[in-house]
Design a protein around this motif. Structure first.
Motif, PDB file in Angstrom:
ATOM      1  N   THR A 209       9.965  18.811   0.761  1.00  0.00           N
ATOM      2  CA  THR A 209       8.969  18.689  -0.306  1.00  0.00           C
ATOM      3  C   THR A 209       8.397  17.284  -0.350  1.00  0.00           C
ATOM      4  O   THR A 209       7.178  17.098  -0.524  1.00  0.00           O
ATOM      5  N   ASN A 210       9.262  16.275  -0.176  1.00  0.00           N
ATOM      6  CA  ASN A 210       8.785  14.891  -0.164  1.00  0.00           C
ATOM      7  C   ASN A 210       7.848  14.625   1.003  1.00  0.00           C
ATOM      8  O   ASN A 210       6.853  13.898   0.868  1.00  0.00           O
ATOM      9  N   GLN A 211       8.159  15.210   2.162  1.00  0.00           N
ATOM     10  CA  GLN A 211       7.287  15.010   3.320  1.00  0.00           C
ATOM     11  C   GLN A 211       5.926  15.668   3.099  1.00  0.00           C
ATOM     12  O   GLN A 211       4.887  15.118   3.485  1.00  0.00           O
ATOM     13  N   GLN A 212       5.921  16.838   2.468  1.00  0.00           N
ATOM     14  CA  GLN A 212       4.657  17.501   2.145  1.00  0.00           C
ATOM     15  C   GLN A 212       3.846  16.667   1.167  1.00  0.00           C
ATOM     16  O   GLN A 212       2.620  16.551   1.284  1.00  0.00           O
ATOM     17  N   LEU A 213       4.537  16.054   0.199  1.00  0.00           N
ATOM     18  CA  LEU A 213       3.864  15.210  -0.783  1.00  0.00           C
ATOM     19  C   LEU A 213       3.285  13.965  -0.114  1.00  0.00           C
ATOM     20  O   LEU A 213       2.182  13.527  -0.439  1.00  0.00           O
ATOM     21  N   MET A 214       4.028  13.399   0.826  1.00  0.00           N
ATOM     22  CA  MET A 214       3.541  12.240   1.571  1.00  0.00           C
ATOM     23  C   MET A 214       2.235  12.567   2.293  1.00  0.00           C
ATOM     24  O   MET A 214       1.272  11.788   2.257  1.00  0.00           O
ATOM     25  N   ALA A 215       2.184  13.729   2.920  1.00  0.00           N
ATOM     26  CA  ALA A 215       0.963  14.150   3.610  1.00  0.00           C
ATOM     27  C   ALA A 215      -0.163  14.386   2.616  1.00  0.00           C
ATOM     28  O   ALA A 215      -1.327  14.047   2.884  1.00  0.00           O
ATOM     29  N   GLU A 216       0.168  14.949   1.454  1.00  0.00           N
ATOM     30  CA  GLU A 216      -0.824  15.205   0.418  1.00  0.00           C
ATOM     31  C   GLU A 216      -1.459  13.905  -0.074  1.00  0.00           C
ATOM     32  O   GLU A 216      -2.649  13.871  -0.417  1.00  0.00           O
ATOM     33  N   PHE A 217      -0.669  12.835  -0.080  1.00  0.00           N
ATOM     34  CA  PHE A 217      -1.184  11.529  -0.491  1.00  0.00           C
ATOM     35  C   PHE A 217      -1.905  10.809   0.644  1.00  0.00           C
ATOM     36  O   PHE A 217      -2.390   9.693   0.475  1.00  0.00           O
ATOM     37  N   GLY A 218      -1.965  11.413   1.804  1.00  0.00           N
ATOM     38  CA  GLY A 218      -2.740  10.866   2.909  1.00  0.00           C
ATOM     39  C   GLY A 218      -2.009   9.884   3.792  1.00  0.00           C
ATOM     40  O   GLY A 218      -2.641   9.171   4.582  1.00  0.00           O
ATOM     41  N   PHE A 219      -0.687   9.864   3.723  1.00  0.00           N
ATOM     42  CA  PHE A 219       0.081   8.944   4.561  1.00  0.00           C
ATOM     43  C   PHE A 219       0.536   9.644   5.830  1.00  0.00           C
ATOM     44  O   PHE A 219       1.075  10.751   5.793  1.00  0.00           O
ATOM     45  N   ARG A 220       0.358   8.969   6.953  1.00  0.00           N
ATOM     46  CA  ARG A 220       0.796   9.501   8.249  1.00  0.00           C
ATOM     47  C   ARG A 220       1.982   8.733   8.804  1.00  0.00           C
ATOM     48  O   ARG A 220       2.441   8.987   9.916  1.00  0.00           O
ATOM     49  N   GLY A 221       2.446   7.748   8.073  1.00  0.00           N
ATOM     50  CA  GLY A 221       3.604   6.962   8.486  1.00  0.00           C
ATOM     51  C   GLY A 221       4.224   6.301   7.275  1.00  0.00           C
ATOM     52  O   GLY A 221       3.726   6.437   6.156  1.00  0.00           O
ATOM     53  N   THR A 222       5.310   5.595   7.506  1.00  0.00           N
ATOM     54  CA  THR A 222       6.021   4.938   6.413  1.00  0.00           C
ATOM     55  C   THR A 222       6.025   3.431   6.615  1.00  0.00           C
ATOM     56  O   THR A 222       5.966   2.968   7.754  1.00  0.00           O
ATOM     57  N   PRO A 223       6.086   2.648   5.521  1.00  0.00           N
ATOM     58  CA  PRO A 223       6.067   3.093   4.139  1.00  0.00           C
ATOM     59  C   PRO A 223       4.665   3.494   3.682  1.00  0.00           C
ATOM     60  O   PRO A 223       3.673   3.018   4.205  1.00  0.00           O
ATOM     61  N   GLY A 224       4.641   4.347   2.673  1.00  0.00           N
ATOM     62  CA  GLY A 224       3.405   4.688   1.973  1.00  0.00           C
ATOM     63  C   GLY A 224       3.596   4.263   0.535  1.00  0.00           C
ATOM     64  O   GLY A 224       4.416   4.835  -0.182  1.00  0.00           O
ATOM     65  N   VAL A 225       2.893   3.238   0.103  1.00  0.00           N
ATOM     66  CA  VAL A 225       3.117   2.620  -1.203  1.00  0.00           C
ATOM     67  C   VAL A 225       2.044   3.073  -2.193  1.00  0.00           C
ATOM     68  O   VAL A 225       0.854   3.052  -1.873  1.00  0.00           O
ATOM     69  N   VAL A 226       2.488   3.487  -3.378  1.00  0.00           N
ATOM     70  CA  VAL A 226       1.579   3.978  -4.418  1.00  0.00           C
ATOM     71  C   VAL A 226       1.853   3.199  -5.697  1.00  0.00           C
ATOM     72  O   VAL A 226       2.999   3.091  -6.131  1.00  0.00           O
ATOM     73  N   TYR A 227       0.787   2.669  -6.311  1.00  0.00           N
ATOM     74  CA  TYR A 227       0.934   1.848  -7.516  1.00  0.00           C
ATOM     75  C   TYR A 227      -0.302   2.014  -8.383  1.00  0.00           C
ATOM     76  O   TYR A 227      -1.316   2.586  -7.952  1.00  0.00           O
ATOM     77  N   ARG A 228      -0.203   1.522  -9.625  1.00  0.00           N
ATOM     78  CA  ARG A 228      -1.360   1.521 -10.522  1.00  0.00           C
ATOM     79  C   ARG A 228      -1.959   0.129 -10.563  1.00  0.00           C
ATOM     80  O   ARG A 228      -1.232  -0.861 -10.665  1.00  0.00           O
ATOM     81  N   ASN A 229      -3.290   0.048 -10.516  1.00  0.00           N
ATOM     82  CA  ASN A 229      -3.941  -1.255 -10.633  1.00  0.00           C
ATOM     83  C   ASN A 229      -4.043  -1.658 -12.102  1.00  0.00           C
ATOM     84  O   ASN A 229      -3.536  -0.953 -12.986  1.00  0.00           O
ATOM     85  N   ASP A 230      -4.694  -2.774 -12.383  1.00  0.00           N
ATOM     86  CA  ASP A 230      -4.762  -3.293 -13.748  1.00  0.00           C
ATOM     87  C   ASP A 230      -5.505  -2.369 -14.706  1.00  0.00           C
ATOM     88  O   ASP A 230      -5.369  -2.476 -15.922  1.00  0.00           O
ATOM     89  N   LYS A 231      -6.301  -1.425 -14.166  1.00  0.00           N
ATOM     90  CA  LYS A 231      -7.016  -0.457 -15.004  1.00  0.00           C
ATOM     91  C   LYS A 231      -6.252   0.858 -15.146  1.00  0.00           C
ATOM     92  O   LYS A 231      -6.728   1.797 -15.770  1.00  0.00           O
ATOM     93  N   GLY A 232      -5.071   0.918 -14.548  1.00  0.00           N
ATOM     94  CA  GLY A 232      -4.279   2.131 -14.614  1.00  0.00           C
ATOM     95  C   GLY A 232      -4.637   3.172 -13.579  1.00  0.00           C
ATOM     96  O   GLY A 232      -4.122   4.291 -13.612  1.00  0.00           O
ATOM     97  N   VAL A 233      -5.504   2.815 -12.647  1.00  0.00           N
ATOM     98  CA  VAL A 233      -5.930   3.747 -11.611  1.00  0.00           C
ATOM     99  C   VAL A 233      -4.974   3.657 -10.422  1.00  0.00           C
ATOM    100  O   VAL A 233      -4.579   2.566 -10.000  1.00  0.00           O
ATOM    101  N   VAL A 234      -4.590   4.800  -9.888  1.00  0.00           N
ATOM    102  CA  VAL A 234      -3.652   4.840  -8.771  1.00  0.00           C
ATOM    103  C   VAL A 234      -4.313   4.318  -7.494  1.00  0.00           C
ATOM    104  O   VAL A 234      -5.425   4.709  -7.143  1.00  0.00           O
ATOM    105  N   GLU A 235      -3.588   3.442  -6.831  1.00  0.00           N
ATOM    106  CA  GLU A 235      -4.028   2.892  -5.546  1.00  0.00           C
ATOM    107  C   GLU A 235      -2.949   3.178  -4.509  1.00  0.00           C
ATOM    108  O   GLU A 235      -1.769   3.339  -4.831  1.00  0.00           O
ATOM    109  N   ARG A 236      -3.346   3.213  -3.237  1.00  0.00           N
ATOM    110  CA  ARG A 236      -2.405   3.453  -2.152  1.00  0.00           C
ATOM    111  C   ARG A 236      -2.486   2.349  -1.113  1.00  0.00           C
ATOM    112  O   ARG A 236      -3.564   1.829  -0.835  1.00  0.00           O
ATOM    113  N   ALA A 237      -1.339   2.005  -0.546  1.00  0.00           N
ATOM    114  CA  ALA A 237      -1.275   1.040   0.548  1.00  0.00           C
ATOM    115  C   ALA A 237      -0.490   1.677   1.683  1.00  0.00           C
ATOM    116  O   ALA A 237       0.665   2.073   1.508  1.00  0.00           O
ATOM    117  N   ASN A 238      -1.128   1.769   2.831  1.00  0.00           N
ATOM    118  CA  ASN A 238      -0.506   2.427   3.982  1.00  0.00           C
ATOM    119  C   ASN A 238       0.161   1.391   4.872  1.00  0.00           C
ATOM    120  O   ASN A 238      -0.497   0.523   5.436  1.00  0.00           O
TER     121      ASN A 238
END
Length: 253
Positions: A209-238
């Motif tokens: 399930t975690n691997q499926q979620l990783m793909a859903e978030f658009g990550f093709r490798g690790t780490p895939g980092v997900v955080y909220r910016n100062d406006k509360g909007v989710v950002e991703r770092a591959n």
């Protein structure tokens, strides 16, 4: 950025058009909501007689344009220059509900806590026990985690080596998963945590399930980092974030 590759494999605003603010939600919009389209909110197309709504189909932003006959068109409006219109308008209307949905999905996933429970900032990272870049991110985050400023939540996956599954299972199945994760990182240079012999069905399902979620978030490798910016909007770092991006992700030191 460096990433370890996978070995295999606020209430809705009023309608901003000539339509009166007291107009009830159109039937076509109600129908879309019943079909699972969420976060439906009106937006201004800039055209007098073309009201429209922005919404989410899963995590995909969509626009629905309301026609005079009561029907609607879901799609992308194209300008005379051939370029799509309304992308910015739609994004602005749904970025907060989209971020909330993404964040809730991460919170409901299977993750390992790394840091204080009451840390003011939470950062998710899709991590493989054998991933060297995940390990580098774990090391780089220590000043924030140790100071109680950040809680990392490791969404474990097993995608790099054959024993990634049994190592992840050793962490998930430990009496203290947080301590087991720390052990794997502290002994990473010596091979990390000792793999288990057998992986339970429950843990195997968590990893899948975690691997499926990783793909859903658009990550093709690790780490895939997900955080909220100062406006509360989710950002991703591959991948492993560069040093100058750490304060953006983890906050001020």
């Amino acid at each position: 950025m460096n990433a370890a590759p996978i070995a295999s494999p606020a209430p809705p605003a009023p309608l901003a058009s000539s339509t009166a603010q007291s107009t009830p939600t159109p039937p076509i919009v109600q129908a879309l909501a019943r079909e699972g389209v969420s976060a439906l909110q009106p937006f201004d197309t800039g055209v007098k007689d073309l009201p429209a709504y922005a919404g989410l189909a899963g995590q995909q932003p969509i626009a629905v344009y309301l026609l005079p006959d009561g029907n609607g068109i879901v799609g992308t409006r194209i300008g005379a220059d051939g370029k799509p219109l309304d992308v910015e308008r739609v994004t602005k209307r749904i970025e907060k509900p989209l971020s909330d949905a993404m964040w809730s999905k991460l919170a409901a996933s299977s993750w390992i806590q790394d840091g204080k429970k009451d840390a003011p900032r939470v950062v998710y990272t899709f991590s493989d026990p054998n991933c060297p870049y995940c390990h580098r991110f774990w090391e780089a985050a220590r000043p924030w985690v140790d100071a109680g400023k950040v809680q990392l939540r490791h969404v474990l996956v097993a995608v790099i080596k054959a024993d990634s599954v049994t190592k992840a299972a050793a962490i998930f199945g430990a009496q203290n998963p947080s301590a087991a994760l720390a052990q794997n990182e502290q002994k990473f240079g010596q091979g990390g945590i000792k793999p288990v012999r057998n992986v339970t069905k429950a843990i195997a399902e968590k990893l899948q399930t975690n691997q499926q979620l990783m793909a859903e978030f658009g990550f093709r490798g690790t780490p895939g980092v997900v955080y909220r910016n100062d406006k509360g909007v989710v950002e991703r770092a591959n991948g492993m974030p560069p040093a100058d991006a750490l304060t953006t992700i983890l906050g001020a030191r």
